[in-house]
Write an enzyme that holds these catalytic residues in place. Structure first.
Site, PDB file in Angstrom:
ATOM      1  N   LYS A 101       0.775  -1.198   1.045  1.00 45.73           N
ATOM      2  CA  LYS A 101       0.270   0.084   0.032  1.00 45.73           C
ATOM      3  C   LYS A 101       0.807   1.447   0.380  1.00 45.73           C
ATOM      4  O   LYS A 101       1.889   1.725   0.869  1.00 45.73           O
ATOM      5  CB  LYS A 101      -1.087  -0.457   1.603  1.00 45.73           C
ATOM      6  N   ASP A 135      -0.165  -1.201  -4.237  1.00 47.36           N
ATOM      7  CA  ASP A 135      -1.485  -1.330  -3.874  1.00 47.36           C
ATOM      8  C   ASP A 135      -2.675  -0.418  -3.984  1.00 47.36           C
ATOM      9  O   ASP A 135      -1.620   0.807  -4.475  1.00 47.36           O
ATOM     10  CB  ASP A 135      -2.414  -2.125  -2.900  1.00 47.36           C
ATOM     11  N   GLN A 164      -9.474  -0.200 -10.256  1.00 48.38           N
ATOM     12  CA  GLN A 164     -10.459  -0.335  -9.387  1.00 48.38           C
ATOM     13  C   GLN A 164     -11.457   0.146 -10.652  1.00 48.38           C
ATOM     14  O   GLN A 164     -11.945   1.507 -10.773  1.00 48.38           O
ATOM     15  CB  GLN A 164     -11.104   0.510  -8.167  1.00 48.38           C
ATOM     16  N   ARG A 185      -3.585  -4.857 -12.400  1.00 43.91           N
ATOM     17  CA  ARG A 185      -4.451  -5.553 -11.296  1.00 43.91           C
ATOM     18  C   ARG A 185      -5.272  -5.342 -11.665  1.00 43.91           C
ATOM     19  O   ARG A 185      -5.241  -4.020 -11.501  1.00 43.91           O
ATOM     20  CB  ARG A 185      -4.232  -6.035  -9.959  1.00 43.91           C
ATOM     21  N   HIS A 228     -13.181 -12.882  -7.388  1.00 39.22           N
ATOM     22  CA  HIS A 228     -13.640 -14.078  -6.992  1.00 39.22           C
ATOM     23  C   HIS A 228     -15.418 -14.378  -8.137  1.00 39.22           C
ATOM     24  O   HIS A 228     -16.244 -15.331  -7.475  1.00 39.22           O
ATOM     25  CB  HIS A 228     -13.977 -14.094  -5.253  1.00 39.22           C
ATOM     26  N   ARG A 289     -12.855  -5.612   8.053  1.00 45.38           N
ATOM     27  CA  ARG A 289     -12.981  -4.746   7.024  1.00 45.38           C
ATOM     28  C   ARG A 289     -13.423  -6.081   5.814  1.00 45.38           C
ATOM     29  O   ARG A 289     -14.469  -6.400   5.580  1.00 45.38           O
ATOM     30  CB  ARG A 289     -11.881  -4.148   6.548  1.00 45.38           C
TER      31      ARG A 289
HETATM   32  C1  LIG Z   1      -5.822 -10.517  -5.634  1.00 46.52           C
HETATM   33  C2  LIG Z   1      -6.459  -8.833  -5.167  1.00 46.52           C
HETATM   34  C3  LIG Z   1      -6.010  -8.039  -4.578  1.00 46.52           C
HETATM   35  C4  LIG Z   1      -6.654  -6.661  -4.706  1.00 46.52           C
HETATM   36  N1  LIG Z   1      -6.169  -5.628  -4.716  1.00 46.52           N
HETATM   37  C5  LIG Z   1      -7.180  -4.431  -4.299  1.00 46.52           C
HETATM   38  C6  LIG Z   1      -6.581  -3.196  -4.207  1.00 46.52           C
HETATM   39  O1  LIG Z   1      -5.449  -3.260  -3.957  1.00 46.52           O
HETATM   40  N2  LIG Z   1      -7.673  -1.805  -4.157  1.00 46.52           N
HETATM   41  C7  LIG Z   1      -8.850  -2.125  -3.707  1.00 46.52           C
HETATM   42  O2  LIG Z   1      -9.181  -1.236  -3.707  1.00 46.52           O
HETATM   43  N3  LIG Z   1      -8.974  -3.480  -4.206  1.00 46.52           N
HETATM   44  C8  LIG Z   1      -8.751  -4.634  -3.502  1.00 46.52           C
HETATM   45  N4  LIG Z   1      -8.913  -5.376  -3.880  1.00 46.52           N
HETATM   46  C9  LIG Z   1     -10.472  -6.307  -3.965  1.00 46.52           C
HETATM   47  C10 LIG Z   1     -11.264  -5.746  -4.756  1.00 46.52           C
HETATM   48  O3  LIG Z   1     -11.817  -4.519  -4.877  1.00 46.52           O
HETATM   49  C11 LIG Z   1     -12.750  -6.500  -4.565  1.00 46.52           C
HETATM   50  O4  LIG Z   1     -13.051  -5.325  -3.121  1.00 46.52           O
HETATM   51  C12 LIG Z   1     -12.850  -7.838  -3.383  1.00 46.52           C
HETATM   52  O5  LIG Z   1     -12.068  -8.734  -4.537  1.00 46.52           O
HETATM   53  C13 LIG Z   1     -14.650  -8.070  -3.476  1.00 46.52           C
HETATM   54  O6  LIG Z   1     -14.624  -8.138  -5.000  1.00 46.52           O
HETATM   55  P1  LIG Z   1     -14.852  -9.597  -6.056  1.00 46.52           P
HETATM   56  O7  LIG Z   1     -14.897  -9.246  -7.581  1.00 46.52           O
HETATM   57  O8  LIG Z   1     -14.386 -10.815  -5.460  1.00 46.52           O
HETATM   58  O9  LIG Z   1     -16.685  -9.996  -6.035  1.00 46.52           O
HETATM   59  P2  LIG Z   1     -17.486  -9.699  -5.346  1.00 46.52           P
HETATM   60  O10 LIG Z   1     -19.328 -10.363  -5.931  1.00 46.52           O
HETATM   61  O11 LIG Z   1     -17.429  -9.186  -4.116  1.00 46.52           O
HETATM   62  O12 LIG Z   1     -17.588 -11.377  -4.325  1.00 46.52           O
HETATM   63  C14 LIG Z   1     -18.045 -12.691  -5.612  1.00 46.52           C
HETATM   64  C15 LIG Z   1     -17.517 -13.499  -3.979  1.00 46.52           C
HETATM   65  O13 LIG Z   1     -16.516 -13.644  -3.628  1.00 46.52           O
HETATM   66  C16 LIG Z   1     -16.827 -13.515  -1.517  1.00 46.52           C
HETATM   67  N5  LIG Z   1     -16.171 -12.295  -1.436  1.00 46.52           N
HETATM   68  C17 LIG Z   1     -14.999 -11.300  -2.071  1.00 46.52           C
HETATM   69  N6  LIG Z   1     -13.926 -10.928  -1.375  1.00 46.52           N
HETATM   70  C18 LIG Z   1     -14.575 -11.791  -0.289  1.00 46.52           C
HETATM   71  C19 LIG Z   1     -13.197 -10.818   0.996  1.00 46.52           C
HETATM   72  N7  LIG Z   1     -12.608 -10.188   1.491  1.00 46.52           N
HETATM   73  N8  LIG Z   1     -14.027 -11.362   2.041  1.00 46.52           N
HETATM   74  C20 LIG Z   1     -14.172 -12.419   1.971  1.00 46.52           C
HETATM   75  N9  LIG Z   1     -15.381 -13.162   0.859  1.00 46.52           N
HETATM   76  C21 LIG Z   1     -14.865 -12.106   0.265  1.00 46.52           C
HETATM   77  C22 LIG Z   1     -17.884 -12.923  -1.476  1.00 46.52           C
HETATM   78  O14 LIG Z   1     -18.991 -13.400  -0.787  1.00 46.52           O
HETATM   79  C23 LIG Z   1     -18.576 -13.289  -2.794  1.00 46.52           C
HETATM   80  O15 LIG Z   1     -19.601 -14.311  -2.643  1.00 46.52           O
HETATM   81  C24 LIG Z   1      -7.984  -6.717  -4.212  1.00 46.52           C
HETATM   82  C25 LIG Z   1      -8.774  -8.249  -4.842  1.00 46.52           C
HETATM   83  C26 LIG Z   1      -7.606  -9.273  -4.595  1.00 46.52           C
HETATM   84  C27 LIG Z   1      -8.586 -10.675  -5.085  1.00 46.52           C
END
Ligand SMILES: Cc1cc2nc3c(=O)[nH]c(=O)nc-3n(C[C@H](O)[C@H](O)[C@H](O)COP(=O)(O)OP(=O)(O)OC[C@H]3O[C@@H](n4cnc5c(N)ncnc54)[C@H](O)[C@@H]3O)c2cc1C
Length: 309
Positions: A101, A135, A164, A185, A228, A289
């Site tokens: 970060k 990040d 983002q 990313r 995810h 968080r």
């Molecule tokens: C490798 C990685 C790096 C990231 N880096 C950044 C960054 O630099 N800046 C930034 O703003 N965001 C970052 N993120 C977070 C990202 O922006 C999302 O907030 C987060 O990944 C959830 O979005 P999703 O695309 O997985 O979809 P969603 O629809 O939110 O999630 C899909 C499924 O995964 C589960 N899930 C998703 N996230 C979580 C969690 N954190 N805890 C528990 N269950 C969860 C949910 O329950 C849902 O079923 C990162 C995410 C990943 C995977």
């Protein structure tokens, strides 16, 4: 700051309230659930987690928990920790990079102080053949982080940044980044930002995500597909096939402990998969968080408490 994904679970606002209550719950109780998402408080814990992930074919990105350094001494402490991680990556031959970060190294305190520390870290990482990704934090950091990335990338090719999809500006940022062979990313964005600068609807964010992927993959950038979301994973696979993107030009990226079955499936299908491995004493703040993002986890805690497991 509330997470954007809390909005997706609008029917679960009661749980989100409990999540806030949990911030004052005993740490031991929170750890019951948090340990799934965090390697542990120490570097030794991080190494053990990286090793077990490497053994089954995942690469990793190590993140030392903590953000928004308030003094330059805090920044130096974080820098030294990351330097120690780099040394261990080399000595133990771990398949690991860093995910840092920028505010941890002083981006919000002093831009040039950040650049100095970021340059020192990148120089060491380059000499060890390792990679550092910056990040993306809340929208007050977007411009400076992208500027810093461009400046650093001119000297150090072993660095990358994050876009983002929820931010309206990201499409234009993707176009600008695609003019150079950037390493990006793509994620949805974890911060809740005002509607004039960010999309709030799930479909708009997904649409933006796919458009950004398309721009970057077509331009030959290296892309970390961090999600995810099964809909986005499928869309990404289609783009990879359509543009014949080789596995050296992309990776899927997941958070430690989140939807592990999807990561396993991607790996089994032959895709490169990176797991984001957070560690450090500040695991409590990181975990609360995560609970905001997925309030269902609170039931897991409640069950563990009531049933004693
Ligand atoms: C490798 C990685 C790096 C990231 N880096 C950044 C960054 O630099 N800046 C930034 O703003 N965001 C970052 N993120 C977070 C990202 O922006 C999302 O907030 C987060 O990944 C959830 O979005 P999703 O695309 O997985 O979809 P969603 O629809 O939110 O999630 C899909 C499924 O995964 C589960 N899930 C998703 N996230 C979580 C969690 N954190 N805890 C528990 N269950 C969860 C949910 O329950 C849902 O079923 C990162 C995410 C990943 C995977």
């Amino acid at each position: 700051m509330r997470s954007l994904t809390t909005e997706y679970h609008s029917g679960k606002e009661g749980l989100a309230v409990i999540s806030r209550v949990l911030r004052v719950a005993p740490r031991k109780l929170v750890w019951q659930v948090a340990r799934r998402y965090i390697a542990g408080p120490t570097l030794v814990d991080a190494v053990a987690t990286i090793r077990s992930l490497n053994d089954v074919g995942f690469t990793t990105a190590v993140s030392y928990l903590g953000e928004h350094a308030t003094t330059l001494t805090d920044c130096d402490q974080a820098l030294h920790m990351y330097q120690e991680v780099l040394e261990l990556i080399r000595t133990l031959r771990l398949r690991a990079s860093l995910s840092v970060k920028p505010s941890q190294l002083g981006l919000k305190l002093h831009y040039h102080a950040f650049l100095d520390r970021a340059g020192a870290l990148l120089a060491q990482a380059e000499s060890l053949g390792t990679f550092v990704r910056w990040d993306m934090e809340d929208a007050s950091c977007t411009h400076c982080t992208l500027e810093a990335y461009r400046a650093l990338q001119r000297r150090y090719p072993n660095t990358g940044v994050v876009l983002q999809a929820s931010l309206r500006r990201s499409l234009e940022d993707a176009r600008r980044l695609s003019a150079t062979p950037a390493n990006v990313r793509v994620c949805k964005g974890a911060y809740r930002e005002p509607a004039d600068i960010a999309h709030h609807r799930r479909e708009a964010i997904r649409q933006g995500y796919v458009q950004i992927l398309r721009i970057l993959l077509r331009a030959g950038c290296f892309v970390g597909i961090a999600t995810h979301d099964a809909v986005l994973i499928s869309a990404a696979k289609r783009l990879i096939e359509m543009y014949r993107v080789p596995p050296t030009q992309y990776e899927f990226e997941v958070l430690l402990g989140v939807r592990p079955e999807r990561a396993q499936r991607l790996l089994a299908d032959g895709h490169p998969v990176l797991v984001y491995v957070p560690f450090g004493q500040q695991w409590f703040e990181y975990s609360t968080r995560r609970f905001d993002e997925n309030p269902q986890l609170l039931w897991t805690i409640a069950r563990a408490t009531l049933l004693g497991r």
